[in-house]
Scaffold this active site. Structure first.
Site, PDB file in Angstrom:
ATOM      1  N   GLU A  25       7.539  -4.363  -9.125  1.00  0.00           N
ATOM      2  CA  GLU A  25       7.663  -3.808  -7.769  1.00  0.00           C
ATOM      3  C   GLU A  25       8.422  -4.780  -6.881  1.00  0.00           C
ATOM      4  O   GLU A  25       8.073  -5.957  -6.804  1.00  0.00           O
ATOM      5  CB  GLU A  25       6.267  -3.564  -7.171  1.00  0.00           C
ATOM      6  CG  GLU A  25       6.345  -2.934  -5.790  1.00  0.00           C
ATOM      7  CD  GLU A  25       4.976  -2.758  -5.108  1.00  0.00           C
ATOM      8  OE1 GLU A  25       4.203  -3.727  -5.075  1.00  0.00           O
ATOM      9  OE2 GLU A  25       4.709  -1.656  -4.613  1.00  0.00           O
TER      10      GLU A  25
ATOM     11  N   LYS B 254      -9.884  -5.873   8.330  1.00  0.00           N
ATOM     12  CA  LYS B 254      -9.025  -7.062   8.262  1.00  0.00           C
ATOM     13  C   LYS B 254      -7.597  -6.562   8.138  1.00  0.00           C
ATOM     14  O   LYS B 254      -7.129  -6.215   7.053  1.00  0.00           O
ATOM     15  CB  LYS B 254      -9.413  -7.902   7.041  1.00  0.00           C
ATOM     16  CG  LYS B 254      -9.279  -9.405   7.228  1.00  0.00           C
ATOM     17  CD  LYS B 254      -7.863  -9.866   7.443  1.00  0.00           C
ATOM     18  CE  LYS B 254      -7.073  -9.963   6.155  1.00  0.00           C
ATOM     19  NZ  LYS B 254      -5.631 -10.137   6.411  1.00  0.00           N
TER      20      LYS B 254
ATOM     21  N   CYS C 256       4.631   2.344  -0.113  1.00  0.00           N
ATOM     22  CA  CYS C 256       4.143   2.233  -1.499  1.00  0.00           C
ATOM     23  C   CYS C 256       4.684   3.361  -2.367  1.00  0.00           C
ATOM     24  O   CYS C 256       4.817   3.212  -3.574  1.00  0.00           O
ATOM     25  CB  CYS C 256       2.628   2.252  -1.509  1.00  0.00           C
ATOM     26  SG  CYS C 256       1.969   3.703  -0.666  1.00  0.00           S
TER      27      CYS C 256
ATOM     28  N   GLU D  11      -5.883   1.268  -3.243  1.00  0.00           N
ATOM     29  CA  GLU D  11      -4.550   1.889  -3.243  1.00  0.00           C
ATOM     30  C   GLU D  11      -3.564   0.733  -3.374  1.00  0.00           C
ATOM     31  O   GLU D  11      -3.389  -0.046  -2.440  1.00  0.00           O
ATOM     32  CB  GLU D  11      -4.354   2.700  -1.958  1.00  0.00           C
ATOM     33  CG  GLU D  11      -5.345   3.862  -1.888  1.00  0.00           C
ATOM     34  CD  GLU D  11      -5.284   4.704  -0.623  1.00  0.00           C
ATOM     35  OE1 GLU D  11      -4.662   4.266   0.367  1.00  0.00           O
ATOM     36  OE2 GLU D  11      -5.861   5.796  -0.626  1.00  0.00           O
TER      37      GLU D  11
END
Ligand code: NAD
Length: 506
Positions: free
Chosen positions: A410, A198, A308, A274
């Site tokens: 973040e 996906k 990331c 992750e």
């Protein structure tokens, strides 16, 4: 988290649609065939906000078909192949990616707006490297075996057999779409699984093209299926709650990881996550400052800060603070925002209008929290038809500390906050003062200190005097809110297989 966009298009997109050109259609890929969705949604080009493609969203029925098709593939020739045969197919896939290199670059650039050079050097090159690396890893991997002796004189041979997990759901984000997809797909296939992918709703193109390339390279139909759509109440949720899924490997936001954990909990399926980060860099006064500033510019602004591993907190020893601040602000101002095909372009737009609103809200929050803006801080005026795109200025902040939300949450954009420190202990404590724990960078000429500090960082990946230099055999992952498990080399085989111990009395 990306939420559902609407199929009603902005004016620019409608203009494109009525200009006579047929809109590109991206379909699901199930059992080796393109499959229509239950409806379509608009994918916009981040460069100028125009309509890039209409994407077919998979409903429950399409997800069912994709899972059934993966299960059937496991029962077919794929399930009987030797490790060597699978490794040969993986190497053919790498060759096929290189043959279709330009098409994949175009797909990646069209979805993300990133500079073409970056898509070539990082995204597509790594896609081919991922397949070669895991062909090598699986070919060379050994297994546990023990000759066991008992006090009564009996002896037994214990040996482990690695079996695929089965049908694996691979759910990936938009920031490095093909790189992150193949990072999971290659070890999943090397281990003999069948998968349902996906991709992110923001970056459907390269996964759709890769599905075709896999079949061209000789992968049996049904081993890899692609379903498009969103998360909640869409393809993502239908997949993670599907009883036919044997494991989920996911890259994305920590809050989404948490939702996926809840979705698989009733059936106790393994997950590899992750997730997000709020990564620190520490610059000691003895560092090679030119190298550190250039390294910080890269780790803060690469891919418009949408990696990331990007640095969002920079702790600098007080005696060099002003030099590092001035040097990095200058580097930020020198970045060239522009069209992807222009070789002078260093920096693309953010992925979507919605993501830009999020990043801008943090610029506003930083000001409210008392930040000084050393560079950027807003939306640039680029002209050249780009002002309808999702551009943002590379930004540098100071005047905040670890108590501020800007320094704790973040942001996932081209922005970092500079904070001074006085001692090594203080720098380590500040860097580790986060619920995340993905990556860290230490800049120093004193390598003894480099090793010492790097090892005390509470993260999965700790770099010294560099950033994002990777050996694909090394463990990759995060601690705390940044993830569960490690992938990379044998660590990946650990997730994508179930070892079974066989004990034979001799
Ligand atoms: P996201 O979590 O919003 O979406 C990631 C994927 O999950 C998409 O395909 C999305 O459709 C799907 N999804 C969303 N909700 C879901 C649900 N309830 N069930 C199933 N699937 C669902 O993340 P994003 O905005 O696409 O990506 C940015 C995030 O990814 C950042 O937090 C970044 O740090 C993280 N990231 C981490 C790594 C790493 O290696 N640790 C690498 C890249 C990106």
């Amino acid at each position: 988290m990306t939420t559902r966009t609407t199929t009603s298009l902005p004016e620019t997109a409608q203009a494109t649609q009525t200009s006579g050109q047929a809109t590109r259609q991206l379909r699901n890929f199930i059992g080796g065939e393109p499959v229509d969705g239950v409806r379509t949604f608009a994918k916009l080009n981040p460069i100028d906000g125009t309509l890039a493609a209409e994407v077919h969203e998979a409903g429950r029925h399409e997800v069912d078909r994709a899972v059934a098709s993966a299960r059937a593939a496991l029962e077919g020739p794929w399930g009987r192949m030797t490790v060597g045969e699978r490794a040969t197919i993986l190497r053919r896939i790498a060759d096929a990616i290189e043959r279709r290199f330009d098409d994949l670059v175009e797909a990646e650039v069209g979805d993300t707006g990133k500079p073409e050079a970056l898509a070539r050097d990082l995204d597509v090159a790594r896609a081919a490297a991922n397949f070669r690396a895991f062909a090598d890893v699986v070919s060379a991997a050994g297994l546990d075996s023990y000759l066991t002796e008992f006090p009564d004189g009996r002896r037994a041979l214990n040996y482990a057999v690695r079996k695929p997990l089965g049908v694996v759901a691979v759910i990936v984000p938009w920031n490095l779409p093909l790189l992150l997809l193949t990072w999971k797909l290659a070890p999943a296939l090397a281990s003999g699984n069948a998968v349902v992918v996906k991709p992110s709703e923001e970056t459907p193109s390269s996964a759709t093209l890769l599905a075709e390339i896999l079949v061209e390279a000789g992968l049996p139909a049904g081993v890899v299926n692609v379903v498009h759509g969103f998360g909640a109440d869409s393809a993502g949720e239908f997949l993670t709650t599907h009883p036919g899924i044997d494991g989920v490997t996911f890259t994305g936001e920590s809050s989404t990881g948490s939702a996926i954990m809840r979705a698989v909990a009733p059936r106790v399926r393994p997950v590899s996550f992750e997730l997000g980060g709020k990564n620190a860099a520490v610059v000691f006064a003895d560092a090679d400052l030119d190298a550190a500033i250039a390294g910080l510019a890269r780790s803060t602004y690469l891919n418009t800060g949408q990696v990331c591993l990007c640095t969002e907190r920079i702790y600098v020893e007080r005696s060099v603070f002003a030099d590092v601040a001035a040097g990095l602000a200058e580097q930020a101002a020198r970045l060239r925002l522009g069209r992807p095909e222009n070789p002078a372009t260093t920096t693309g737009p953010l992925i979507s209008r919605q993501h830009r609103e999020k990043v801008l809200s943090y610029f506003e929050l930083a000001r409210q929290e008392g930040a000084t803006v050393l560079a950027g801080g807003g939306i640039p005026n680029l002209g050249d038809g780009l002002d309808t795109g999702f551009w943002i200025e590379p930004t540098l902040l100071t005047g905040l500390d670890n108590s501020h939300r800007t320094v704790r949450e973040e942001i996932f954009g081209p922005v970092a906050t500079l904070i001074p420190f006085d001692t090594e202990e203080e720098a380590i404590a500040l860097a580790n003062d986060t619920e995340y724990g993905l990556a860290a960078v230490t800049w120093t000429r004193d390598l003894t200190r480099g090793h010492r500090v790097a090892q005390r960082m509470r993260v999965g990946m700790s770099w010294v005097n560099t950033w994002y230099l990777r050996d694909l055999r090394s463990p990759f992952g995060g601690v705390g809110l940044s993830g569960i498990g490690r992938e990379g080399g044998l660590h990946s085989l650990g997730f994508y297989t179930e070892p079974t111990n066989v004990c034979v009395q001799l």
